[in-house]
Design a protein around this motif. Structure first.
Motif, PDB file in Angstrom:
ATOM      1  N   PRO A 115       0.809  -1.221   0.000  1.00  0.00           N
ATOM      2  CA  PRO A 115       0.000   0.000   0.000  1.00  0.00           C
ATOM      3  C   PRO A 115       0.845   1.274   0.000  1.00  0.00           C
ATOM      4  O   PRO A 115       0.382   2.314  -0.459  1.00  0.00           O
ATOM      5  N   ALA A 116       2.083   1.197   0.517  1.00  0.00           N
ATOM      6  CA  ALA A 116       2.939   2.383   0.548  1.00  0.00           C
ATOM      7  C   ALA A 116       3.283   2.880  -0.854  1.00  0.00           C
ATOM      8  O   ALA A 116       3.616   4.056  -1.029  1.00  0.00           O
ATOM      9  N   VAL A 117       3.211   2.006  -1.845  1.00  0.00           N
ATOM     10  CA  VAL A 117       3.465   2.396  -3.237  1.00  0.00           C
ATOM     11  C   VAL A 117       2.164   2.561  -4.002  1.00  0.00           C
ATOM     12  O   VAL A 117       1.983   3.527  -4.752  1.00  0.00           O
ATOM     13  N   VAL A 118       1.233   1.636  -3.821  1.00  0.00           N
ATOM     14  CA  VAL A 118       0.009   1.623  -4.623  1.00  0.00           C
ATOM     15  C   VAL A 118      -0.926   2.766  -4.243  1.00  0.00           C
ATOM     16  O   VAL A 118      -1.440   3.482  -5.119  1.00  0.00           O
ATOM     17  N   VAL A 119      -1.148   2.967  -2.946  1.00  0.00           N
ATOM     18  CA  VAL A 119      -2.168   3.937  -2.518  1.00  0.00           C
ATOM     19  C   VAL A 119      -1.820   5.367  -2.931  1.00  0.00           C
ATOM     20  O   VAL A 119      -2.661   6.065  -3.525  1.00  0.00           O
ATOM     21  N   PRO A 120      -0.597   5.897  -2.669  1.00  0.00           N
ATOM     22  CA  PRO A 120      -0.316   7.271  -3.131  1.00  0.00           C
ATOM     23  C   PRO A 120      -0.414   7.421  -4.640  1.00  0.00           C
ATOM     24  O   PRO A 120      -0.905   8.445  -5.136  1.00  0.00           O
ATOM     25  N   SER A 121       0.030   6.425  -5.390  1.00  0.00           N
ATOM     26  CA  SER A 121      -0.046   6.507  -6.854  1.00  0.00           C
ATOM     27  C   SER A 121      -1.495   6.508  -7.327  1.00  0.00           C
ATOM     28  O   SER A 121      -1.863   7.264  -8.243  1.00  0.00           O
ATOM     29  N   MET A 122      -2.332   5.687  -6.702  1.00  0.00           N
ATOM     30  CA  MET A 122      -3.743   5.639  -7.093  1.00  0.00           C
ATOM     31  C   MET A 122      -4.473   6.931  -6.720  1.00  0.00           C
ATOM     32  O   MET A 122      -5.328   7.417  -7.465  1.00  0.00           O
ATOM     33  N   LEU A 123      -4.154   7.494  -5.583  1.00  0.00           N
ATOM     34  CA  LEU A 123      -4.781   8.752  -5.183  1.00  0.00           C
ATOM     35  C   LEU A 123      -4.413   9.879  -6.141  1.00  0.00           C
ATOM     36  O   LEU A 123      -5.240  10.749  -6.434  1.00  0.00           O
ATOM     37  N   LEU A 124      -3.177   9.867  -6.629  1.00  0.00           N
ATOM     38  CA  LEU A 124      -2.755  10.882  -7.590  1.00  0.00           C
ATOM     39  C   LEU A 124      -3.529  10.756  -8.902  1.00  0.00           C
ATOM     40  O   LEU A 124      -3.988  11.759  -9.468  1.00  0.00           O
ATOM     41  N   LEU A 125      -3.713   9.532  -9.380  1.00  0.00           N
ATOM     42  CA  LEU A 125      -4.506   9.326 -10.591  1.00  0.00           C
ATOM     43  C   LEU A 125      -5.970   9.685 -10.358  1.00  0.00           C
ATOM     44  O   LEU A 125      -6.633  10.249 -11.236  1.00  0.00           O
ATOM     45  N   GLN A 126      -6.476   9.371  -9.181  1.00  0.00           N
ATOM     46  CA  GLN A 126      -7.880   9.674  -8.864  1.00  0.00           C
ATOM     47  C   GLN A 126      -8.115  11.173  -8.826  1.00  0.00           C
ATOM     48  O   GLN A 126      -9.140  11.660  -9.320  1.00  0.00           O
ATOM     49  N   ASP A 127      -7.169  11.926  -8.265  1.00  0.00           N
ATOM     50  CA  ASP A 127      -7.318  13.377  -8.223  1.00  0.00           C
ATOM     51  C   ASP A 127      -7.331  13.991  -9.623  1.00  0.00           C
ATOM     52  O   ASP A 127      -7.979  15.021  -9.849  1.00  0.00           O
ATOM     53  N   LYS A 128      -6.622  13.373 -10.546  1.00  0.00           N
ATOM     54  CA  LYS A 128      -6.584  13.876 -11.919  1.00  0.00           C
ATOM     55  C   LYS A 128      -7.734  13.347 -12.778  1.00  0.00           C
ATOM     56  O   LYS A 128      -7.864  13.749 -13.927  1.00  0.00           O
ATOM     57  N   GLY A 129      -8.526  12.419 -12.238  1.00  0.00           N
ATOM     58  CA  GLY A 129      -9.700  11.944 -12.947  1.00  0.00           C
ATOM     59  C   GLY A 129      -9.505  10.710 -13.793  1.00  0.00           C
ATOM     60  O   GLY A 129     -10.382  10.364 -14.588  1.00  0.00           O
ATOM     61  N   TYR A 130      -8.390  10.004 -13.644  1.00  0.00           N
ATOM     62  CA  TYR A 130      -8.135   8.820 -14.462  1.00  0.00           C
ATOM     63  C   TYR A 130      -8.764   7.573 -13.822  1.00  0.00           C
ATOM     64  O   TYR A 130      -8.483   7.255 -12.664  1.00  0.00           O
ATOM     65  N   GLY A 131      -9.596   6.886 -14.581  1.00  0.00           N
ATOM     66  CA  GLY A 131     -10.185   5.628 -14.140  1.00  0.00           C
ATOM     67  C   GLY A 131     -11.262   5.744 -13.096  1.00  0.00           C
ATOM     68  O   GLY A 131     -11.693   4.725 -12.541  1.00  0.00           O
ATOM     69  N   ILE A 132     -11.748   6.955 -12.832  1.00  0.00           N
ATOM     70  CA  ILE A 132     -12.696   7.121 -11.730  1.00  0.00           C
ATOM     71  C   ILE A 132     -14.106   6.693 -12.131  1.00  0.00           C
ATOM     72  O   ILE A 132     -14.942   6.424 -11.265  1.00  0.00           O
ATOM     73  N   GLU A 133     -14.395   6.654 -13.429  1.00  0.00           N
ATOM     74  CA  GLU A 133     -15.739   6.269 -13.846  1.00  0.00           C
ATOM     75  C   GLU A 133     -16.040   4.819 -13.455  1.00  0.00           C
ATOM     76  O   GLU A 133     -17.142   4.495 -13.000  1.00  0.00           O
ATOM     77  N   LYS A 134     -15.048   3.931 -13.615  1.00  0.00           N
ATOM     78  CA  LYS A 134     -15.215   2.524 -13.235  1.00  0.00           C
ATOM     79  C   LYS A 134     -14.645   2.225 -11.849  1.00  0.00           C
ATOM     80  O   LYS A 134     -14.646   1.077 -11.415  1.00  0.00           O
ATOM     81  N   GLY A 135     -14.139   3.243 -11.178  1.00  0.00           N
ATOM     82  CA  GLY A 135     -13.669   3.065  -9.806  1.00  0.00           C
ATOM     83  C   GLY A 135     -12.401   2.254  -9.679  1.00  0.00           C
ATOM     84  O   GLY A 135     -12.206   1.564  -8.673  1.00  0.00           O
ATOM     85  N   ILE A 136     -11.500   2.340 -10.650  1.00  0.00           N
ATOM     86  CA  ILE A 136     -10.264   1.546 -10.594  1.00  0.00           C
ATOM     87  C   ILE A 136      -9.375   1.970  -9.427  1.00  0.00           C
ATOM     88  O   ILE A 136      -8.870   1.111  -8.691  1.00  0.00           O
ATOM     89  N   PRO A 137      -9.109   3.279  -9.190  1.00  0.00           N
ATOM     90  CA  PRO A 137      -8.315   3.642  -8.009  1.00  0.00           C
ATOM     91  C   PRO A 137      -8.944   3.171  -6.704  1.00  0.00           C
ATOM     92  O   PRO A 137      -8.248   2.665  -5.815  1.00  0.00           O
ATOM     93  N   THR A 138     -10.263   3.307  -6.572  1.00  0.00           N
ATOM     94  CA  THR A 138     -10.937   2.861  -5.355  1.00  0.00           C
ATOM     95  C   THR A 138     -10.803   1.351  -5.163  1.00  0.00           C
ATOM     96  O   THR A 138     -10.576   0.874  -4.042  1.00  0.00           O
ATOM     97  N   LEU A 139     -10.913   0.612  -6.240  1.00  0.00           N
ATOM     98  CA  LEU A 139     -10.790  -0.844  -6.171  1.00  0.00           C
ATOM     99  C   LEU A 139      -9.408  -1.262  -5.680  1.00  0.00           C
ATOM    100  O   LEU A 139      -9.278  -2.105  -4.780  1.00  0.00           O
ATOM    101  N   LEU A 140      -8.355  -0.680  -6.247  1.00  0.00           N
ATOM    102  CA  LEU A 140      -6.994  -1.072  -5.875  1.00  0.00           C
ATOM    103  C   LEU A 140      -6.661  -0.649  -4.451  1.00  0.00           C
ATOM    104  O   LEU A 140      -5.954  -1.367  -3.729  1.00  0.00           O
ATOM    105  N   ILE A 141      -7.156   0.506  -4.026  1.00  0.00           N
ATOM    106  CA  ILE A 141      -6.890   0.957  -2.652  1.00  0.00           C
ATOM    107  C   ILE A 141      -7.579   0.041  -1.652  1.00  0.00           C
ATOM    108  O   ILE A 141      -6.996  -0.342  -0.627  1.00  0.00           O
ATOM    109  N   ALA A 142      -8.834  -0.329  -1.940  1.00  0.00           N
ATOM    110  CA  ALA A 142      -9.576  -1.187  -1.014  1.00  0.00           C
ATOM    111  C   ALA A 142      -8.983  -2.588  -0.961  1.00  0.00           C
ATOM    112  O   ALA A 142      -8.878  -3.200   0.112  1.00  0.00           O
TER     113      ALA A 142
END
Length: 539
Positions: free
Chosen positions: A251-278
């Motif tokens: 999570p120390a690598v995946v979560v910050p990277s996913m949050l950065l993509l989520q803030d920019k709007g990448y993959g949020i329609e299908k919830g990919i950042p949320t899925l990987l973080i959870a």
């Protein structure tokens, strides 16, 4: 005409005395009065306009600049002054003095243990070296390339200290200190995982989230067991232990990277950042539970059936005690007390650290971790809004233990102790296991409603390893040193493989997520798409 005539006072008919002024002086006085009246009219017009507009905030700066001009000459001189120093130089001097004072206080209390060769001196060197290594990696920024995780710099700092003779002779840390600190770091990781579990995520993402968190971890654990048995000559129980060490995602690598993509709007329609973080929390929990079970089997005497039943007993006791402690921290401390988040965080930390260290002391290796997880999860469900404040306090504790954890892991790896062909074989085994994990992750996502590019991204993003490997890798080595010295060669190989896994996958995973994400994921406006889990539908 008398030029030097002084103005005189004369009496009028009513007896009032007036000032007799010459015409030139009257003209000067009249002009002065006109200027004064114009100045007053300007002020009154500005104030009237402000009152008319009804918005004083917009004109506040104009008024200050008009009637109270700023001193622009003295401020830059103060900023450019080098006595006393300002900015970065001041910060460096301050931190240096603090470092010296901390060492002086420790020396006054501990004496020789704080001198070169002592454990406290070694911990100070490792901590500050790891912090500096992480800061250096943060400063290294390449254009169009994502930033590398700071934990890589912390890991390399400990590795450099171990393999430079001048430092390695003076930095010695006892096994007891090292084991305690790593178990404490493991406890903090599990608390963060327990508090990070969202019940809503479990309901909405239960199918695909469970597949992603359990499938790749179990597949990699089994594949590593087979590969290590035939390629590295590991016994089967050691192979599965190594598999669960390497099977966890970080999570120390995946979560910050996913949050950065989520803030920019990448993959949020299908919830990919949320899925990987959870899913990252579940993945770590499964890996730690499997490791503790295998650790109990490896270092236990008796037949296999007895060892399996003992591990199941530890799991049952850990879950039961965790549920009871979770119910306790729901209601203690009560809501009418002050500093409620701080008290809750300290209570959970103390209970969970005691559970992990106590279970290690009595030989129930699998109970402490599950107890920690259940305590933090059940207690956090009742805290509602205060849960975020508790998480911030736990994150602060993690920021202190993270440099120690990765610095100590790097300190355990000695180049001189490695065999000549060991690195090549280890890298080959890791590459083969990663290939199997990535392929299996891709297959699991084939029936989840994702596009081909999104499946590739999820499979590659599920590769980075760091935190769990840094905790679990040295545990087998410490247990072997204390209870079974004849098993120390296997535990050293596990430690080395964990180190190489972090070194290879952490930077590459962060780069792949940062570079590949914007290219393969669909971008949407975050303000127009709700990032709530209720709007995500997976099969």
């Amino acid at each position: 005409m008398q030029l030097g005539r002084e103005p005189s006072l004369e009496a009028n008919q009513s007896g009032t005395r007036i000032l007799d002024v010459q015409p030139s002086e009257r003209m000067h006085t009249t002009e002065h009065n006109l200027e004064h009246s114009e100045d007053k009219s300007i002020r009154s017009s500005v104030i009237a306009q402000i009152l008319k507009d009804g918005n004083t905030n917009e004109h506040e700066e104009d008024i200050q600049e008009t009637f109270f001009p700023k001193e622009e000459e003295t401020k830059p001189e103060m900023e450019k002054s080098f006595c006393p120093p300002q900015g970065m130089l001041n910060k460096i001097i301050t931190n240096g003095v603090l470092l010296i004072m901390v060492w002086c206080v420790i020396w006054s209390v501990a004496g020789p243990d704080s001198l070169p060769g002592g454990s406290l001196f070694g911990l100070l060197v490792i901590f500050y070296s790891a912090v500096i290594g992480g800061k250096i990696l943060q400063f290294i920024r390449i254009p169009s390339v994502p930033q590398l995780p700071p934990l890589l710099g912390m890991l390399l700092a400990g590795f450099i200290i171990r393999n430079i003779p001048f430092f390695s002779e003076r930095v010695n840390i006892s096994n007891t200190w090292s084991s305690t600190l790593r178990n404490t770091a493991l406890t903090i990781i599990l608390i963060r995982a327990g508090l990070g579990l969202d019940p809503q995520a479990l309901k909405q993402l239960k199918n695909v989230c469970l597949r992603l968190s359990m499938g790749p971890c179990l597949m990699e654990a089994c594949s590593v067991a087979v590969i290590s048995h035939f390629l590295l000559n590991f016994p089967w129980q050691w192979g599965f232990l190594l598999g669960f060490v390497l099977g966890a995602v970080s999570p120390a690598v995946v979560v910050p990277s996913m949050l950065l993509l989520q803030d920019k709007g990448y993959g949020i329609e299908k919830g990919i950042p949320t899925l990987l973080i959870a899913a990252s929390s579940f993945d770590d929990i499964l890996a730690i539970t499997g490791f503790n079970t295998c650790l109990g089997i490896v270092f236990s005497s008796g037949n296999m059936l007895h060892n399996v039943l003992t591990s199941l007993r530890d799991v049952f006791i850990g879950v039961l005690v965790g549920i009871l402690l979770g119910i306790f921290v729901r209601y203690f401390p009560s809501k009418d007390q002050r500093n409620l988040p701080l008290k809750r965080a300290l209570l959970v930390l103390s209970l969970c650290v005691s559970a992990v260290l106590g279970s290690q002391r009595i030989g129930m290796h699998g109970a402490g971790g599950l107890c920690t997880l259940m305590t933090s999860f059940i207690g956090g469900k009742k805290w509602s809004k205060d849960k975020i404040k508790v998480q911030k306090i736990i994150t602060t504790a993690w920021n202190i233990f993270q440099p120690l954890l990765f610095g100590l892991v790097g300190l355990e790896v000695s180049v001189a102790a490695l065999k000549s062909n060991a690195i090549g074989v280890f890298v080959a085994a890791l590459s083969l296991a990663l290939s199997i994990r990535i392929s299996f992750t891709f297959l699991l996502m084939c029936f989840s409603g994702f596009s081909f590019k999104e499946k590739i991204f999820i499979a590659l993003a599920w590769m980075p390893k760091a935190t769990v490997q840094a905790v679990l890798g040295p545990l087998a080595l410490e247990t072997a040193r204390l209870t079974a010295p004849h098993l120390e060669p296997y535990s050293k190989d596990v430690m080395t493989l964990a180190f190489l896994a972090i070194l290879i996958t952490a930077p590459n995973g962060a780069l792949i997520i940062g570079i590949l994400g914007p290219k393969v994921l669909t971008r949407h406006d975050p303000s127009k798409i709700k990032l709530e889990l209720t709007g995500i539908n997976f099969h």
